[in-house]
Structure formats: C-alpha cells, structure tokens
Design a protein around this motif. Structure first.
Motif, PDB file in Angstrom:
ATOM      1  N   PRO A 272      -2.780  18.593   6.298  1.00 62.21           N
ATOM      2  CA  PRO A 272      -3.255  17.616   5.309  1.00 62.21           C
ATOM      3  C   PRO A 272      -2.159  16.664   4.812  1.00 62.21           C
ATOM      4  O   PRO A 272      -2.413  15.482   4.608  1.00 62.21           O
ATOM      5  CB  PRO A 272      -3.755  18.480   4.153  1.00 62.21           C
ATOM      6  N   GLU A 273      -0.950  17.186   4.654  1.00 66.16           N
ATOM      7  CA  GLU A 273       0.113  16.316   4.135  1.00 66.16           C
ATOM      8  C   GLU A 273       0.467  15.235   5.165  1.00 66.16           C
ATOM      9  O   GLU A 273       0.706  14.070   4.825  1.00 66.16           O
ATOM     10  CB  GLU A 273       1.336  17.169   3.807  1.00 66.16           C
ATOM     11  N   ILE A 274       0.465  15.637   6.422  1.00 64.28           N
ATOM     12  CA  ILE A 274       0.780  14.679   7.493  1.00 64.28           C
ATOM     13  C   ILE A 274      -0.362  13.666   7.631  1.00 64.28           C
ATOM     14  O   ILE A 274      -0.134  12.454   7.762  1.00 64.28           O
ATOM     15  CB  ILE A 274       1.009  15.442   8.823  1.00 64.28           C
ATOM     16  N   GLU A 275      -1.577  14.145   7.546  1.00 67.54           N
ATOM     17  CA  GLU A 275      -2.737  13.248   7.635  1.00 67.54           C
ATOM     18  C   GLU A 275      -2.706  12.247   6.493  1.00 67.54           C
ATOM     19  O   GLU A 275      -2.896  11.047   6.679  1.00 67.54           O
ATOM     20  CB  GLU A 275      -4.025  14.088   7.604  1.00 67.54           C
ATOM     21  N   GLN A 276      -2.431  12.759   5.294  1.00 66.52           N
ATOM     22  CA  GLN A 276      -2.383  11.904   4.103  1.00 66.52           C
ATOM     23  C   GLN A 276      -1.283  10.837   4.248  1.00 66.52           C
ATOM     24  O   GLN A 276      -1.470   9.676   3.905  1.00 66.52           O
ATOM     25  CB  GLN A 276      -2.123  12.802   2.889  1.00 66.52           C
ATOM     26  N   TYR A 277      -0.162  11.254   4.801  1.00 64.64           N
ATOM     27  CA  TYR A 277       0.961  10.328   4.953  1.00 64.64           C
ATOM     28  C   TYR A 277       0.584   9.141   5.847  1.00 64.64           C
ATOM     29  O   TYR A 277       0.821   7.994   5.513  1.00 64.64           O
ATOM     30  CB  TYR A 277       2.163  11.074   5.553  1.00 64.64           C
ATOM     31  N   TRP A 278      -0.042   9.405   6.989  1.00 66.53           N
ATOM     32  CA  TRP A 278      -0.322   8.327   7.955  1.00 66.53           C
ATOM     33  C   TRP A 278      -1.670   7.644   7.737  1.00 66.53           C
ATOM     34  O   TRP A 278      -1.847   6.486   8.084  1.00 66.53           O
ATOM     35  CB  TRP A 278      -0.292   8.869   9.392  1.00 66.53           C
ATOM     36  N   MET A 279      -2.628   8.393   7.234  1.00 64.69           N
ATOM     37  CA  MET A 279      -4.010   7.874   7.193  1.00 64.69           C
ATOM     38  C   MET A 279      -4.560   7.725   5.785  1.00 64.69           C
ATOM     39  O   MET A 279      -5.683   7.253   5.615  1.00 64.69           O
ATOM     40  CB  MET A 279      -4.945   8.814   7.966  1.00 64.69           C
ATOM     41  N   GLY A 280      -3.820   8.174   4.784  1.00 66.02           N
ATOM     42  CA  GLY A 280      -4.366   8.235   3.427  1.00 66.02           C
ATOM     43  C   GLY A 280      -4.817   6.878   2.918  1.00 66.02           C
ATOM     44  O   GLY A 280      -4.311   5.841   3.341  1.00 66.02           O
ATOM     45  N   PRO A 281      -5.800   6.886   1.998  1.00 64.67           N
ATOM     46  CA  PRO A 281      -6.298   5.633   1.433  1.00 64.67           C
ATOM     47  C   PRO A 281      -5.168   4.814   0.811  1.00 64.67           C
ATOM     48  O   PRO A 281      -4.242   5.372   0.242  1.00 64.67           O
ATOM     49  CB  PRO A 281      -7.275   6.095   0.352  1.00 64.67           C
ATOM     50  N   ARG A 282      -5.244   3.519   0.966  1.00 65.36           N
ATOM     51  CA  ARG A 282      -4.198   2.661   0.423  1.00 65.36           C
ATOM     52  C   ARG A 282      -4.700   1.997  -0.837  1.00 65.36           C
ATOM     53  O   ARG A 282      -5.900   1.956  -1.095  1.00 65.36           O
ATOM     54  CB  ARG A 282      -3.777   1.628   1.444  1.00 65.36           C
ATOM     55  N   GLU A 283      -3.756   1.474  -1.567  1.00 67.48           N
ATOM     56  CA  GLU A 283      -4.091   0.866  -2.843  1.00 67.48           C
ATOM     57  C   GLU A 283      -5.133  -0.237  -2.685  1.00 67.48           C
ATOM     58  O   GLU A 283      -5.057  -1.045  -1.770  1.00 67.48           O
ATOM     59  CB  GLU A 283      -2.821   0.259  -3.431  1.00 67.48           C
ATOM     60  N   GLY A 284      -6.086  -0.245  -3.585  1.00 68.29           N
ATOM     61  CA  GLY A 284      -7.060  -1.327  -3.601  1.00 68.29           C
ATOM     62  C   GLY A 284      -8.166  -1.189  -2.565  1.00 68.29           C
ATOM     63  O   GLY A 284      -9.033  -2.043  -2.475  1.00 68.29           O
ATOM     64  N   LEU A 285      -8.136  -0.116  -1.753  1.00 66.93           N
ATOM     65  CA  LEU A 285      -9.172   0.041  -0.733  1.00 66.93           C
ATOM     66  C   LEU A 285      -9.815   1.415  -0.861  1.00 66.93           C
ATOM     67  O   LEU A 285      -9.154   2.373  -1.247  1.00 66.93           O
ATOM     68  CB  LEU A 285      -8.562  -0.085   0.666  1.00 66.93           C
ATOM     69  N   PRO A 286     -11.102   1.502  -0.483  1.00 69.92           N
ATOM     70  CA  PRO A 286     -11.766   2.799  -0.583  1.00 69.92           C
ATOM     71  C   PRO A 286     -11.331   3.775   0.513  1.00 69.92           C
ATOM     72  O   PRO A 286     -11.660   4.945   0.468  1.00 69.92           O
ATOM     73  CB  PRO A 286     -13.249   2.445  -0.410  1.00 69.92           C
ATOM     74  N   HIS A 287     -10.632   3.278   1.524  1.00 71.42           N
ATOM     75  CA  HIS A 287     -10.265   4.140   2.641  1.00 71.42           C
ATOM     76  C   HIS A 287      -8.845   3.839   3.090  1.00 71.42           C
ATOM     77  O   HIS A 287      -8.214   2.902   2.604  1.00 71.42           O
ATOM     78  CB  HIS A 287     -11.219   3.897   3.816  1.00 71.42           C
ATOM     79  N   GLY A 288      -8.376   4.633   4.028  1.00 70.54           N
ATOM     80  CA  GLY A 288      -7.069   4.374   4.654  1.00 70.54           C
ATOM     81  C   GLY A 288      -7.308   4.071   6.116  1.00 70.54           C
ATOM     82  O   GLY A 288      -8.070   3.188   6.443  1.00 70.54           O
ATOM     83  N   GLY A 289      -6.665   4.855   6.982  1.00 69.89           N
ATOM     84  CA  GLY A 289      -6.931   4.688   8.411  1.00 69.89           C
ATOM     85  C   GLY A 289      -5.779   4.033   9.143  1.00 69.89           C
ATOM     86  O   GLY A 289      -4.739   3.698   8.569  1.00 69.89           O
ATOM     87  N   VAL A 290      -5.993   3.861  10.437  1.00 67.14           N
ATOM     88  CA  VAL A 290      -5.002   3.245  11.313  1.00 67.14           C
ATOM     89  C   VAL A 290      -4.764   1.805  10.855  1.00 67.14           C
ATOM     90  O   VAL A 290      -5.710   1.087  10.525  1.00 67.14           O
ATOM     91  CB  VAL A 290      -5.515   3.283  12.773  1.00 67.14           C
ATOM     92  N   ASP A 291      -3.493   1.392  10.819  1.00 63.15           N
ATOM     93  CA  ASP A 291      -3.179   0.060  10.285  1.00 63.15           C
ATOM     94  C   ASP A 291      -3.523  -1.060  11.251  1.00 63.15           C
ATOM     95  O   ASP A 291      -3.790  -2.180  10.832  1.00 63.15           O
ATOM     96  CB  ASP A 291      -1.685  -0.007   9.945  1.00 63.15           C
ATOM     97  N   LEU A 292      -3.442  -0.760  12.538  1.00 65.31           N
ATOM     98  CA  LEU A 292      -3.807  -1.786  13.521  1.00 65.31           C
ATOM     99  C   LEU A 292      -4.334  -1.075  14.754  1.00 65.31           C
ATOM    100  O   LEU A 292      -3.662  -0.214  15.316  1.00 65.31           O
ATOM    101  CB  LEU A 292      -2.578  -2.635  13.891  1.00 65.31           C
ATOM    102  N   TYR A 293      -5.539  -1.436  15.156  1.00 69.57           N
ATOM    103  CA  TYR A 293      -6.169  -0.818  16.325  1.00 69.57           C
ATOM    104  C   TYR A 293      -6.572  -1.952  17.257  1.00 69.57           C
ATOM    105  O   TYR A 293      -7.346  -2.822  16.878  1.00 69.57           O
ATOM    106  CB  TYR A 293      -7.391  -0.018  15.869  1.00 69.57           C
ATOM    107  N   VAL A 294      -6.011  -1.944  18.467  1.00 71.05           N
ATOM    108  CA  VAL A 294      -6.266  -3.051  19.389  1.00 71.05           C
ATOM    109  C   VAL A 294      -7.020  -2.551  20.617  1.00 71.05           C
ATOM    110  O   VAL A 294      -6.661  -1.527  21.196  1.00 71.05           O
ATOM    111  CB  VAL A 294      -4.935  -3.715  19.818  1.00 71.05           C
ATOM    112  N   GLY A 295      -8.059  -3.269  20.983  1.00 68.49           N
ATOM    113  CA  GLY A 295      -8.813  -2.892  22.175  1.00 68.49           C
ATOM    114  C   GLY A 295      -9.902  -3.907  22.455  1.00 68.49           C
ATOM    115  O   GLY A 295     -10.047  -4.895  21.738  1.00 68.49           O
TER     116      GLY A 295
END
Ligand code: ANZ
Length: 969
Positions: free
Chosen positions: A636-659
């Motif tokens: 959970p700590e690792i998940e939170q670090y990379w994917m955790g919700p960011r300020e001002g948004l309801p979610h977090g996630g990958v910062d850039l996904y290209v495809g």
C-alpha cells in the motif's frame, strides 16, 4: 536500402575526417552507453520501501509514472512505426528526470493472446516457446533504441508470478457484490451476513436458512461481480471461441480473423461492469484524456434517460423502454424482440377476427408464424438486424395491448429490429417519431400519427413525409387523453423536454410507468475457449456449484496439454458448441482438493475456459510498482507513493500513458473497471488507473503497386521526375499502413545500422506533432543525422577528436549567442513539458546552426547547455559529449538548463506615434508587429487618448513597426 539511396550513404563515406560523427561511431558510442546504463542501473527508480527501495533523496522528489501501452510480442518484430510512442515516453521520462522527478518508466509484455496460439496451431510450436522467442527478439530491438527503462520492473503477463495476481483479482471480483445504495463494491460475506440476519430479503418467501447450498450459490450468483450465466453470447465457430461485444466488428464478424459471429446460449463467465456504468461515465470528466476517447467511452456506455411504460395485455403487461415517453400518443403498435420470453405467452391459438393477410406472414396460426420468424431472426447478427437500409420484416403475434395514455388497442408484433439485449427487449412504436417504426408502419399499413409539430415546413400530413420527425426543438400536438386509470393528461403545446417531464410524472402517479436510465453497456463476457490464457481459479463440485480456490493455491498454472489447439468448426455452423483445450487434460481437470472451507477434501472439476487476453492488461500498471511482491498485490505504501490521489483531483493514477487510439473501449474501459473494484475493496488508493492519456499518431508508409495491383518492395522503388519505377516498370504510389504484407516495412534495426539510434529517435520525434499520423520517408532521416554531425562538430574537433570548446566567462559571451541560447532553453523546456517534440528539435537545430554560423570555438558553458537540451532526445551522443566535456557522472540525472528571462524577451523597436505630424507617444513594439496590431496599440495608448481628447479620427497612417500618424476629424 543504401544501394538505391545515395543520399543515405553520403555522410558515412570513407573520406570523412577521422573523428567525424559517423554511423560507425554512433554504433560504438551507443553500444558503450547502453552497457554503461545497464551496469550502473541508471534508470532504476527507487521505491519508498521494499526490495526496490533506494536513494532517499530521489524518493523525496515529486514522482512521475510514465507508461506505454505494452506490446504484444509479435513474431514479425518491430517496424519503425512501433517505437514512436516508446520514444516519446522515453524523451518525456528523461526530461522529467532532469527537472527534479523520481521517474518510473519501464516496459513489460502483454503476452497471452490468440496470435501465438494460432501460430502454434499452424506450426506445432508451443505458444510459450514462440512467445518467449518473440520477446527476446523485441527486447534486443528495443534495447538498441536506448530506452531508459527500469528493467527490474519488467515482466510478461504469462509469468506465473504475474498471473497469480490476475487470478487473485478475479477472486476478489468473484467474492464481491455491488451495493447500489453505497455505490461501491463490498465483500460478498457482508451480503451473506445481511441475508442471514434477515436485513435483506431473499427472493421468494423463503429465508436464507431454508435454502440449500446450491440455491444459496444461485442467489449469490445474481449479485457477484463475476458470475456465470447462460445468456446469449457471441459464438464464433471459425475461432472456436466466444467473443466480447467489443471484439465483434460493426458488420457482425470477429475482429480477429473476420469470421461470422452468432448469438448462442452458452454457460460463460461474465464481469458485472454494468454496475459501474454511472461511475465509469462520471469519472471521465476529471481525466486528462483526449476528448475523442472520452466521447467514445461515453457512447459505448450509452446512457439514455427515458421511461419504462407498462402496456396492459390479457391481465398482464408488456414493459417497454423509451427515450421519448412524450410521444406516447403516437404509439400505434408494439414490437417484441423475437427472443422475448413473453412472446409465447401472448400468442393465441388462432388469428383474431379481421387480421390482415399482410400481418400473418402467410401462416395458418400465430404460433406457426412466430416460430418461423424466430428461426429466421436467429440466423442473423445484431448488426444485420439493425442495418438501417434493410427492409423491415416481422409478424403479428395475434394479440393486442392497451396504450395506457388513451386506452387504445395496439397490435403487438415480433420484428428483428428490436433487440433482446437492449432496454426491455420490447418497444412502443411511434412511426411519426422513429425512422425504423415509420418504415415498418408503411410496410404493414399501420397508422402514423403526427404528435410532434414539424418545424421544417413539411406539414402534419404524415402520408407525405419522407422520414420521421423526432426533433427535441419542437412542440407536442394531438396528445391529450384519459388513461386506463381514469386520470387525464394533456401534453399539447408543450416543448418536448417539458412534455417528457409531465408524462413521466403522470406515469409515476398513475402507476403506468416510471422514469428510468438505460445503458447501452453490457456485462463483459469474460471466458474464452482457448488454451493460451490465464486459467480460472474456480472448481465445480458434484452439484455443479462453483467454488473459488483459496489464494494459497495460486498461481493455478496453465497445464501442459497434448493438443492445445482449439477445436474450430465450420465457421457458418452456428449449432456447434465449443470444446476447450484444457478439458482434454483429464488429470488436471479432475482433482481432489481441500479448499479450506470446512468441507474437507472433495472431488472437483476445474473450470476449463481461460480468461480473455484483456485480463492481463487490466492491472499491469500496479505490478510495475512492486514487481516482485509475492505476498500482496502491491504494497500500500508503494502504491500510494506512485498512484495516490493528487491535490485537487478525485483520483491519482499514472501521470502519462501513451498508446494507440484503437484501445478506447476495450482495454481502457476494462482497466478502469478493475481499478474501481480494487479501489472499493481497499486494495488501491486511486479509483482511476491513468490520469493523463495521450494517443500517438500512426507512422504511415507509401505502398507501391505494379500494374496488377500487387505491392512491390518499397525499398527498391526508384523515383524519376515525380514518377516511380520498380525494375523499370512504372508503379503507383499510395499512402497506407506499414507492414510486411505491403512490402514497405522499415525496421528500426536497419535505420540504427545506417545512422544510429539517436538519429532514429530524432527523426521520429521531428516528423510532426506526436498525435498526428505521418508518412515515413527513409530519405529524410539523414537530415537528423546531419544535425548530430553539426552538434558533434560544435563540441569536438573532427580531425583530432579533442574538445574544441573555449573557456569564456559568461559576461564575455556575445549577446546574440546568449539570446539564441536562452531562447532555445526556454522554448525546448516548454515544448518538452507540452510533448511538442518536433518544435523542440527545431529549436535545438536553430541554436546549433547559430553556433555553427558564429564560427570560432563555442563557449564551454554554451556547449554544456546545448548538450543538456539534447540529452532527452538523443541520449547516447549527449552522454558522450558530456563525458568529453569533463563530467564524470551520467547526463541522465543532471538538471535541465533554465533560461534567463532577460535574454528571452524579443528585441523591440521604438515606434513613434504622431498626431497631425507632432510626436505624442513612443511605443516599444516587436519588430514583426502587423499594421493592424500597431494601430490598435497606438490608439489604446494613454498619451494618445489624452492628446486626442475625445476627438474623432479621420485617418490613421501606419508604417509598421516604426511609425503611426493619426489625423483627427
Ligand atoms: C418510442 C420512441 C419515439 C423512440 C421516438 C424513439 C423515438 P437510445 O437513445 O439508443 O437509448 N428501443 C428501445 N429498446 C429497443 C430495443 N431493444 N431494440 C431496438 N430499439 C429499441 O434508443 C432508445 C429508443 O430506441 C427507444 O425510444 C425505443 O424507441 C428504441 F420518436 O421509443 B423509442
């Protein structure tokens, strides 16, 4: 290629200076730095804890998780079109590293799937063998491009340590239900507790305690988010498997292989994605995705607001779904889908008095007519049935229902343009408002009543209409009456939207119907009758009840089978049934297990379907975070670090996904669904997997065809006076896809051999804006190679190989050079941040050209910054020059240069503003200002306004950029 392309060979000719940047030198530099990066672990992104923990200073920086849609390891290997996105994310990742981020960038393989299996069927090679060979090949092709991946985090979806968790997630989904009130998934045990306590009623009047085990399993199956059902599925005999709706093309054939697809009833696993329809829609708003993709998802989910309306019939009722309850007074007949379960019930023994011949299909009884029509409809796909141009067919079932708004008797038909899988599978037909109903009404001579006043001048006589009129911007007419309840209603004169509201209230008040929301989205068909996929962690007991394996029994490995080919059937024979390859391994299928559920060891049969190839890509972003965790899905700590919700948004996630944009409704919808389930169950902290999505364009290529229309090898075509020749014969040229079959594939390996990976990277990034498709032109690649040669020459003496820069104090560098430098720094920074790689390269080129033209040695500090600007784009040559410039450490973690704003602003010129020939003001303006802009600026100037004192203007003479002369009225 080089034989026919003199331009390509020129720069590597033998008479070059001994230390010139050549293809051979590029090859040597690139191999050396690639080895260095691997040995040093340059791209290792540290986690805050666990086996990949590392440099706390780096961990403390803001994170960026930059990801590609991972490739399927195809046997054809890569052509230059494939790495476009990978290079773009790599440039972004490198730029983010240089601007103070801890960057996670890696690449795995999406390795289950049909192609390897079909290859296996043809050649007898086990899919694992060919898949692994393909991965090795692709890995070496990708390594040659200098992509900065954290290789410790790479994996393939076929690794048992990976699919163990895919199976584990399946169990989580199986073991949960959607609580409509709480609007989230919850563990199934909490539902069982509700049944046990009586807080929630079991259907029928029996209590939970009275149900048998099998009955309880059935009840829970109606709630589970993964459930088995006998619903009609897309059965594709040609592939020997069933398919998801998303895998069936618009003309009712398999997306892969182009075989016919039939509706057939088979027991299959499904995922209750429909429970999430609202959230999948609503949460799109906050995502930074291309609007086109969001729109495709919205349309696919297809939310329609309307009403359910009950039409009484023989003391029962037919419920329809309509988006236009305001048109109820225009409903002159009804249609049931041929498969509708109530058809038989309402079909009488004989035709009622006065039945028109045209309605009977020539049959003696309604039952005969219905049976014949059903058989005919079953042989067609949904798409064929819905085809717009098609003649409308159907038969009267011999019964009438009652329109609840006016008590009118309306005949009931079965017709194949109504589908069982949408709404309620029954419609009220409004010929004036719906084109399909209009065509049907004309074919069967049914009344067409005008209930929406046309606004296009056609008039209300429907017999003259060419098409239906269903506009929302119109008023309702001919719509007043008294319903069966005795309560009257009138909609006359109301605009459509208000009429919808009023009639919905009336329906609810009188009990004749209710407002409702309908979705186009269907549950996700989740089983395949193939070998090369994840086995289901499910076994069946002797009663046929499904039991989940305990997590301790995972991974359930794919067994060896003697014959792993699927059984394919006559593609046109809809009556066959699939036979799964896993079912042929009886030893694996029949097992005695203690599932740890208190029932002790028992005999079970394993599920012999496999998961669809979309399963593995539904959660792979999470595995990159904590790739070796064998205890949990992700820490959970690792998940939170990379994917955790960011300020001002309801979610977090990958910062850039290209495809590619082709994944709009398959992978991208499924992955969002799994994320939401995992989020609801508390396993991850972001309900969305991918915050920012970017769709790269396609690299297209010219296809050359001879007189017979056959593609000829593009590399051997010669151009003469604007025409194209192959072996002396004139050929045609068209832009198309790149690929082996069109004989126009160019591999990255060829280009790397000819020029080096840095040149290939630059060329792909310089071809145009990343989201736009662009034609490949091998002859143009040399342009980027020359840029690198000039860059090299600006830093290194080509004859001695020594550094050629001069140590000049910053204050002694000429102003033009400083201006060129800072403008480039400022521009490239913004462009790389905004993923405008082509314009970034243009700016690097401009600076480099400036330095070449300036002559004399380049000041060291300018050369250093130039190298840093180039580093994300052409990392190998940048490393080499950085080392030559005397730095011990890699350029990868250096700071990206920052521009001095003083040098960034454009030079200005002074413009004189005169009124009647007298100077009244001076303006500082850009030398390139237009006459119009200059006039506006002059007239807006305070001093000019004051001097004019409100007087009108007769004439303004503008000579941009230096003079404005105003003549007052
Ligand atoms: C009466 C009506 C009058 C309709 C009118 C439309 C226009 P969307 O918007 O896609 O949700 N419909 C409902 N169920 C159907 C089924 N199973 N197969 C085929 N057609 C079906 O479409 C909803 C409309 O499609 C519904 O509203 C219904 O026709 C039809 F002027 O009802 B309507």
């Amino acid at each position: 290629m080089s034989e026919t392309n003199p331009a390509a060979t020129a720069p590597v000719s033998a008479d070059a200076a001994p230390h010139r940047y050549t293809a051979a030198m590029a090859a040597e530099i690139e191999a050396r730095w690639q080895d260095f990066w691997d040995a040093e672990g340059t791209y290792a992104a540290p986690n805050p804890k666990g086996d990949l923990a590392g440099d706390p200073e780096l961990v403390a920086k803001p994170k960026k998780f930059i990801m590609d849609m991972f490739p399927y390891p195809s046997g054809a290997g890569l052509h230059v079109g494939h790495p476009l996105g990978y290079i773009a994310t790599d440039v972004s990742a490198r730029f983010q590293r240089m601007t103070g981020h801890n960057v996670l960038h890696t690449l795995g393989f999406d390795a289950f799937g049909l192609p390897a299996e079909q290859y296996a069927v043809q050649t007898g090679t086990h899919p694992r063998v060919s898949t692994e060979a393909n991965m090795e090949n692709m890995k070496s092709q990708l390594r040659r491009l200098g992509l900065g991946h954290d290789k410790r985090r790479s994996f393939a979806t076929i690794d048992p340590e990976y699919y163990k968790w895919t199976q584990w997630i399946f169990l989580q989904i199986f073991n949960s239900w959607y609580d409509d009130e709480a609007k989230r998934a919850r563990p199934i045990a909490e539902l069982v507790a509700q049944f046990e306590s009586g807080a929630r009623g079991v259907r029928g009047d029996r209590s939970w305690g009275e149900l048998t085990e099998a009955e309880r399993a059935d009840v829970l199956g109606e709630y589970r988010l993964a459930y088995a059902s006998d619903a009609p599925v897309n059965w594709c005999p040609g592939l020997g498997t069933v398919l998801a709706n998303e895998e069936v093309t618009a003309d009712g054939r398999s997306e892969r292989g182009n075989f016919p697809v039939f509706k057939s009833k088979l027991r299959q696993w499904n995922m209750r994605i429909t429970a999430y329809a609202d959230r999948l829609l609503d949460d799109l708003d906050a995502l930074d995705w291309p609007e086109a993709i969001k729109l495709q998802q919205r349309n696919w989910i297809g939310r329609s607001e309307g009403a359910r309306v009950d039409f009484p019939i023989d003391g029962e009722r037919i419920t329809v779904f309509t988006t236009r309850p305001d048109t109820l007074f225009g409903a002159t007949y009804m249609v049931l889908a041929p498969e509708h379960p109530l058809v038989e019930k309402f079909t009488p023994d004989a035709w009622p008095e006065g039945t028109r011949d045209a309605w009977t299909g020539g049959h003696a009884t309604p039952a005969e007519a219905v049976a014949a029509y059903r058989a005919q409809a079953a042989s067609k796909s949904d798409v064929e049935r819905q085809a717009e141009a098609k003649d409308k067919t159907g038969v009267f079932i011999g019964a009438y229902a009652t329109n609840p708004v006016n008590g009118e008797r309306v005949p009931v038909f079965v017709a194949d343009y109504v589908l069982m899988g949408y709404g309620t599978g029954a419609i009220m037909a409004v010929p004036a408002g719906d084109q399909r109903d209009l065509e049907f009404a004309r074919a069967f001579e049914l009344p067409i009543r005008c209930i929406v006043e046309p606004t296009d001048g056609r008039g209300t006589d429907t017999s003259t209409w060419e098409d239906a009129f269903g506009s929302y911007d119109a008023k309702i007419i001919n719509s007043a009456g008294t319903g069966s309840s005795g309560e009257g209603v009138t909609l006359d004169g109301l605009p459509v939207v208000e009429a919808k509201e009023r009639i919905t209230e009336w329906l609810e008040r009188t009990g004749a119907g209710a407002g409702t929301v309908n979705f186009r989205l269907r549950d996700w068909l989740f089983s395949r009758q193939r070998y090369w996929g994840e086995p289901f962690p499910i076994v069946y007991d002797e009663d046929g009840t499904a039991h989940p394996l305990p997590a301790s029994m995972l991974p359930l490995e794919l067994p060896e089978v003697e014959d792993y080919s699927p059984r394919t059937f006559d593609p046109d024979d809809a009556d066959t049934e699939p036979e799964t390859p896993l079912s042929r391994n009886e030893d694996w299928v029949n097992v005695t297990l203690d599932l740890g559920d208190g029932r002790g060891p028992r005999k079970y049969r394993r599920e012999t379907n496999t998961m669809p190839n979309w399963a593995g890509s539904c959660w792979y972003e999470l595995r990159y975070l904590d790739p070796h965790n064998s205890e949990r899905l992700v820490d959970p700590e690792i998940e939170q670090y990379w994917m955790g919700p960011r300020e001002g948004l309801p979610h977090g996630g990958v910062d850039l996904y290209v495809g590619g944009a082709e994944h709009a409704v398959l992978h991208l919808l499924y992955a969002r669904f799994w994320s939401k389930v995992l989020f609801d169950l508390g396993h991850v902290s972001s309900a969305e997997p991918f915050h920012k999505l970017f769709n790269q364009g396609m690299i297209q290529a010219y296809v050359y065809r001879d007189g017979r229309g056959i593609a000829v090898p593009a590399a051997e075509v010669e151009e003469r006076d604007g025409a194209y020749y192959y072996q002396g014969e004139k050929v045609s040229r068209l832009l198309g896809k790149m690929g082996k079959s069109l004989k126009n594939a160019v591999t990255p390996d060829e280009i790397c051999a000819e020029y080096g990976a840095d040149t290939l990277r630059l060329y792909e990034m310089a071809m145009g804006p990343l989201d736009v498709s662009r034609p490949w032109d091998t002859r143009a690649v040399v342009g980027q190679f020359r840029l690198l040669q000039r860059l090299w020459r600006n830093v290194v003496d080509e004859n001695t190989g020594e550094l050629s820069v001069a140590d000049v104090a910053e204050g002694d560098i000429d102003a033009d050079t400083l201006r060129a430098l800072h403008k480039a720094v400022d521009g490239v920074r913004q462009d790389l941040e905004g993923m405008r790689f082509n314009t970034a390269i243009a700016k690097v080129t401009e600076l480099n050209n400036h330095l070449t033209k300036a002559g004399g040695p380049v000041p060291r500090s300018v050369a250093e910054r130039l190298v840093l600007l180039v580093a994300p784009l052409a990392p190998h040559v940048a490393e080499e020059l950085w080392r030559k410039l005397g730095h011990e450490s890699s350029v990868v973690h250096e700071d990206f240069p920052v521009a001095d704003p003083a040098y960034v602003v454009d030079e200005t010129v002074t413009c004189v503003v005169q009124i009647k020939g007298k100077v009244k003001a001076r303006l500082e303006v850009a030398p390139s200002i237009s006459d119009d802009d200059l006039e506006k600026a002059a007239l807006a100037d305070e001093k000019v306004v004051a001097a004019l004192g409100g007087a009108g203007i007769r004439k303004v003479i503008v000579r941009a950029p230096k003079l404005v002369n105003i003549v007052p009225a």
